[in-house]
Design a protein around this motif. Structure first.
Motif, mmCIF file in Angstrom:
data_model
loop_
_atom_site.group_PDB
_atom_site.id
_atom_site.type_symbol
_atom_site.label_atom_id
_atom_site.label_comp_id
_atom_site.label_asym_id
_atom_site.label_seq_id
_atom_site.Cartn_x
_atom_site.Cartn_y
_atom_site.Cartn_z
ATOM 1 N N TYR A 166 0.847 -1.179 0.000
ATOM 2 C CA TYR A 166 0.000 0.000 0.000
ATOM 3 C C TYR A 166 0.886 1.234 0.000
ATOM 4 N N MET A 167 0.786 2.043 -1.034
ATOM 5 C CA MET A 167 1.619 3.243 -1.176
ATOM 6 C C MET A 167 0.756 4.456 -0.850
ATOM 7 N N VAL A 168 0.892 4.979 0.371
ATOM 8 C CA VAL A 168 0.140 6.144 0.822
ATOM 9 C C VAL A 168 0.974 7.370 0.499
ATOM 10 N N THR A 169 0.364 8.359 -0.196
ATOM 11 C CA THR A 169 1.183 9.469 -0.687
ATOM 12 C C THR A 169 0.393 10.757 -0.692
ATOM 13 N N GLU A 170 1.116 11.845 -0.607
ATOM 14 C CA GLU A 170 0.563 13.172 -0.838
ATOM 15 C C GLU A 170 0.753 13.575 -2.296
ATOM 16 N N ILE A 171 1.014 12.614 -3.176
ATOM 17 C CA ILE A 171 1.196 12.765 -4.618
ATOM 18 C C ILE A 171 2.478 13.511 -4.939
ATOM 19 N N VAL A 172 2.555 14.774 -4.546
ATOM 20 C CA VAL A 172 3.730 15.581 -4.888
ATOM 21 C C VAL A 172 4.702 15.666 -3.707
ATOM 22 N N GLN A 173 4.376 14.974 -2.582
ATOM 23 C CA GLN A 173 5.287 15.031 -1.446
ATOM 24 C C GLN A 173 5.775 13.630 -1.087
ATOM 25 N N GLU A 174 5.657 13.268 0.164
ATOM 26 C CA GLU A 174 6.206 12.005 0.651
ATOM 27 C C GLU A 174 5.313 10.826 0.301
ATOM 28 N N THR A 175 5.899 9.641 0.057
ATOM 29 C CA THR A 175 5.170 8.392 -0.173
ATOM 30 C C THR A 175 5.597 7.381 0.875
ATOM 31 N N TYR A 176 4.590 6.719 1.499
ATOM 32 C CA TYR A 176 4.867 5.734 2.544
ATOM 33 C C TYR A 176 4.418 4.369 2.055
ATOM 34 N N HIS A 177 5.270 3.377 2.210
ATOM 35 C CA HIS A 177 4.959 2.008 1.788
ATOM 36 C C HIS A 177 4.550 1.191 3.018
ATOM 37 N N ASN A 178 3.408 0.483 2.897
ATOM 38 C CA ASN A 178 2.935 -0.411 3.947
ATOM 39 C C ASN A 178 2.728 -1.784 3.314
ATOM 40 N N ILE A 179 3.392 -2.777 3.813
ATOM 41 C CA ILE A 179 3.264 -4.130 3.301
ATOM 42 C C ILE A 179 2.303 -4.898 4.194
ATOM 43 N N ALA A 180 1.241 -5.487 3.544
ATOM 44 C CA ALA A 180 0.247 -6.242 4.304
ATOM 45 C C ALA A 180 0.157 -7.650 3.741
ATOM 46 N N ALA A 181 0.171 -8.629 4.623
ATOM 47 C CA ALA A 181 -0.041 -10.031 4.258
ATOM 48 C C ALA A 181 -1.325 -10.477 4.934
ATOM 49 N N THR A 182 -2.286 -11.010 4.124
ATOM 50 C CA THR A 182 -3.591 -11.368 4.682
ATOM 51 C C THR A 182 -3.999 -12.747 4.197
ATOM 52 N N VAL A 183 -4.864 -13.383 4.977
ATOM 53 C CA VAL A 183 -5.509 -14.629 4.581
ATOM 54 C C VAL A 183 -6.993 -14.489 4.906
ATOM 55 N N GLY A 184 -7.810 -15.214 4.146
ATOM 56 C CA GLY A 184 -9.236 -15.138 4.401
ATOM 57 C C GLY A 184 -9.989 -16.209 3.644
ATOM 58 N N VAL A 185 -11.296 -16.057 3.628
ATOM 59 C CA VAL A 185 -12.191 -17.000 2.969
ATOM 60 C C VAL A 185 -12.967 -16.237 1.887
ATOM 61 N N THR A 186 -13.118 -16.871 0.721
ATOM 62 C CA THR A 186 -13.904 -16.287 -0.371
ATOM 63 C C THR A 186 -15.173 -17.101 -0.562
ATOM 64 N N LEU A 187 -16.303 -16.402 -0.543
ATOM 65 C CA LEU A 187 -17.603 -17.031 -0.775
ATOM 66 C C LEU A 187 -18.127 -16.536 -2.122
ATOM 67 N N ALA A 188 -18.387 -17.456 -3.061
ATOM 68 C CA ALA A 188 -18.818 -17.103 -4.415
ATOM 69 C C ALA A 188 -20.301 -17.367 -4.596
ATOM 70 N N PHE A 189 -20.951 -16.495 -5.380
ATOM 71 C CA PHE A 189 -22.386 -16.624 -5.642
ATOM 72 C C PHE A 189 -22.644 -16.423 -7.138
ATOM 73 N N GLY A 190 -23.522 -17.269 -7.676
ATOM 74 C CA GLY A 190 -23.951 -17.099 -9.068
ATOM 75 C C GLY A 190 -22.846 -17.434 -10.052
ATOM 76 N N GLY A 191 -22.955 -16.848 -11.245
ATOM 77 C CA GLY A 191 -21.967 -17.108 -12.287
ATOM 78 C C GLY A 191 -22.490 -18.077 -13.333
ATOM 79 N N ARG A 192 -21.859 -18.019 -14.470
ATOM 80 C CA ARG A 192 -22.253 -18.860 -15.596
ATOM 81 C C ARG A 192 -21.515 -20.184 -15.541
ATOM 82 N N GLU A 193 -22.279 -21.279 -15.666
ATOM 83 C CA GLU A 193 -21.670 -22.608 -15.669
ATOM 84 C C GLU A 193 -20.934 -22.848 -16.978
ATOM 85 N N ARG A 194 -19.797 -23.465 -16.896
ATOM 86 C CA ARG A 194 -19.117 -23.920 -18.110
ATOM 87 C C ARG A 194 -19.847 -25.145 -18.650
#
Length: 420
Positions: A166-194
């Motif tokens: 995540y690069m947080v910045t004031e655009i023309v000034q300082e930029t701060y880098h934040n590294i995030a590692a996450t895990v989670g669960v994905t729930l899917a709904f709908g969609g076209r069957e192959r």
């Protein structure tokens, strides 16, 4: 914290209760909900302690490869080095202690292998970062890029892991880098069957096919010739014919049945075409040849002239006698189809020159019209001319009637042959 643990247990129980499927995949037209948790690593110059991160995503897959998702996440951190002084925009210092950080962004997702259980992907997006207390006089822009993967446990449930910068910045000034590692669960709904792969249909047992019937016999072949092909009248020519596959043959022109192969002499009076018909099991075929008979030499062309009694005095109309003469002249034209003539009209010396000239032209035209309309002679075979009294007929009169006979001799029409 206890509420968060309860939510994690409920998600785990839901995953375990759903049946496993062998056809897990990313489907076009499907929606996804993804709660997650992880750990965030701040860049040192923000002067914040690394802390856990929590959030959720909601996404939509346009195709199995491409999707978009919106994300909101929260981090509760605190000032790392309270002895720092000289604050800069985006940095935190004492006496501030607790800092709450909110990230919100929209990201594009590309799945590399959407048709299987395991789906690695890349993600990039843009959003904002809100600090409390504020690190700036407004929310700061936040860009993020990352990689991740989904592993489907069922058709609708997958485990997901992400690593983002995540690069947080004031655009023309300082930029701060934040590294995030996450895990989670994905729930899917709908969609076209192959579409399911088509099953191979069982092939029917081969059926014995009887051999095809023998082909029908071919039609016979036949050829015919005449030698010589051109003869004079009273001469003869020899016909020769050959066939294959024929059991019998016949020739027209009164010859009748004959052998399939043979020859014979013919002596036609006029040009004649002969046709042989070959007959066999496969049908019939014909062949023809022509014996050309040259006509005898043409007789001398003789016209019957129109003389005194053929026109009335001072008229261009034919008398009945003149009509009978013209009928005989029609026969001469038809017996000589290549002949062309000039029709010359004459007049007697009675009357003026101009009058006699026109009278002679009318008489010549009368003869031409009769030949065309009554005799059917082509107009192109004739031309007309009027001589008036300029070319009087040669006549040897008896002295006592010289005047009347000379006049009659000039009331006439002559045929001048141009081409025989």
């Amino acid at each position: 914290m206890r509420a968060m643990h309860r939510a994690a247990l409920m998600v785990a129980a839901l995953v375990l209760l759903l049946p496993l499927s062998a056809r897990s995949e990313i489907r076009g037209g499907s929606f996804e909900l993804s709660p997650f948790g992880g750990y965030n690593f701040f860049q040192d110059k923000q002067n914040l302690k690394d802390r856990p991160v929590y959030g959720g995503r909601i996404g939509y897959n346009f195709t199995p490869h491409w999707g978009v998702e919106g994300t909101v996440e929260f981090i509760n951190s605190s000032v790392d080095d309270k002895s720092r002084s000289g604050p800069k925009e985006g940095q935190f210092f004492s006496p501030v202690n607790d800092v709450d950080l909110y990230f919100y962004h929209v990201d594009a997702v590309y799945h590399f292998m959407p048709e299987g259980r395991f789906n690695p992907f890349v993600v990039a997006g843009i959003g904002g970062a809100h600090y409390k207390p504020r690190a700036s006089d407004h929310d700061m822009a936040a860009f993020n890029v990352g990689v991740g993967a989904k592993y489907w446990l069922t058709d609708h449930v997958a485990l997901r892991a992400d690593v983002r910068d995540y690069m947080v910045t004031e655009i023309v000034q300082e930029t701060y880098h934040n590294i995030a590692a996450t895990v989670g669960v994905t729930l899917a709904f709908g969609g076209r069957e192959r579409p399911a792969p088509a099953r191979a249909e069982a092939k029917p047992e081969p059926v014995a096919v009887p051999p095809p019937p023998p082909p029908p016999p071919s039609a016979p072949t036949v050829a015919m010739s005449a030698y010589p092909a051109t003869i004079e009248r009273s001469q003869c020519s020899k016909l020769t014919w050959t066939t294959t596959g024929a059991s019998s043959a016949s020739i027209d022109q009164g010859i009748g049945s004959t052998d399939p192969n043979g020859s014979r002499q013919v002596c036609p009076f006029d040009t004649t075409q002969y046709t042989v018909t070959a007959m066999g099991e496969g049908g019939t075929r014909t062949a023809s040849t022509t014996v050309t008979v040259n006509p005898p030499p043409k007789a001398e062309v003789k016209f019957i002239l129109l003389e005194e009694e053929h026109f009335d005095f001072d008229k261009s109309t034919l008398t009945p006698v003149g009509v009978a003469v013209m009928e005989r002249n029609v026969l001469v034209f038809k017996e000589n189809p290549d002949m062309k003539v000039r029709i010359a009209g004459y007049a007697s010396a009675s009357g003026t020159d101009e009058y006699n000239q026109k009278l002679s032209e009318r008489r010549a035209k009368t003869v031409q019209d009769y030949l065309v309309k009554e005799g059917g002679i082509a107009p192109g075979r004739m031309t007309t001319i009027g001589y008036g009294e300029t070319r009087p007929a040669t006549y040897e009169p008896i002295p006592s009637d010289i005047e009347s006979k000379a006049a009659k001799a000039n009331r006439r029409v002559l045929f001048e042959i141009i081409v025989k």
